[in-house]
Design an enzyme around this catalytic site. Structure first.
Site, PDB file in Angstrom:
ATOM      1  N   THR A  83     -31.359  34.442  48.569  1.00 34.80           N
ATOM      2  CA  THR A  83     -30.861  35.559  47.940  1.00 34.80           C
ATOM      3  C   THR A  83     -30.016  36.534  49.116  1.00 34.80           C
ATOM      4  OG1 THR A  83     -31.152  37.673  46.658  1.00 34.80           O
ATOM      5  CG2 THR A  83     -32.943  36.624  48.078  1.00 34.80           C
ATOM      6  N   CYS A 197     -23.449  36.828  46.004  1.00 31.38           N
ATOM      7  CA  CYS A 197     -24.674  36.739  45.170  1.00 31.38           C
ATOM      8  C   CYS A 197     -24.966  35.607  44.975  1.00 31.38           C
ATOM      9  CB  CYS A 197     -24.507  37.733  43.976  1.00 31.38           C
ATOM     10  SG  CYS A 197     -26.164  37.523  42.881  1.00 31.38           S
TER      11      CYS A 197
END
Length: 230
Positions: A83, A197
């Site tokens: 992430t 992202c």
């Protein structure tokens, strides 16, 4: 072959992409029936999302640090946090482990420089776009300037990530909004746009825009394969 430690689940939708990419990468490099050696810890994203909304970064650092220690104990040779946003607590996680951390911004910066870009657009969660842990690292360590959307468009990007992509929802109207925002970043001088992202590539790929896109999840996974096969 070294063992890759994957700290995932944030969200599991994008962690699937990591698992696929590292295994495809190992198979492509080694051939035959080879696959990646992986130790994975997948968190319950509901806990992380709640703490993110409260901006309780110390608690998130403790939670992920404990998970990272478990990954190390499981035999991983290095750690990959699957992430972008949670690299905000990467320094605290690094303090709790003795294995190296493959930082997603470093892998991305290497790719940006290899492509010859000096200014990139950055899309991600509001945390990634507004705070300095990502943009600052790109600039201070690599001389790469980042431009981000205005506040209204940052809210749109953030909402789509959490309310749609993290839940596996792909909507055409959201893709059109992202296309518009990416075009706006190019007008601001971005030579390419970093999909900062790991879920964004689920919605928009290079076929959807003429602006060069840099998929951080794939870039990160490819660099993990390189580390594993050194």
């Amino acid at each position: 072959m070294k063992t890759i430690g994957l700290l995932g689940g944030m969200s599991w939708e994008s962690t699937v992409s990591y698992y696929r990419a590292v295994n495809e990468g190992v198979k492509a490099r080694l051939g035959g029936w080879h696959s990646a050696r992986i130790v994975m810890h997948s968190v319950d994203f509901q806990e992380i999302e709640t703490l993110q909304r409260r901006e309780e970064w110390d608690r998130m650092a403790a939670l992920l640090g404990d998970a990272a220690q478990g990954i190390e104990a499981g035999g991983a040779d290095f750690l990959v946090i699957c992430t972008n946003t949670m690299h905000n607590v990467a320094p605290q996680i690094e303090e709790k482990i003795s294995i190296p951390l493959l930082h997603i911004a470093d892998a991305t910066a290497e790719k940006v420089r290899a492509e010859g870009y000096r200014t990139v657009g950055l899309l991600g969660t509001n945390f990634t776009m507004a705070q300095d842990f990502y943009k600052g690292r790109l600039l201070e360590r690599y001389g790469i300037k980042s431009v981000v959307p205005d506040q209204n468009d940052r809210e749109i990007v953030h909402r789509v990530i959490f309310d749609e992509l993290c839940l596996g929802k792909i909507r055409e109207n959201s893709r059109r909004e992202y296309q518009r925002i990416i075009s706006g970043l190019a007008e601001q001088g971005a030579e390419a746009v970093v999909l900062g992202c790991t879920e964004i590539a689920l919605l928009i790929q290079q076929v959807h825009t003429t602006v060069p896109l840099l998929d951080t999840a794939r870039i990160h996974a490819e660099k993990a394969v390189e580390w594993a096969l050194v």
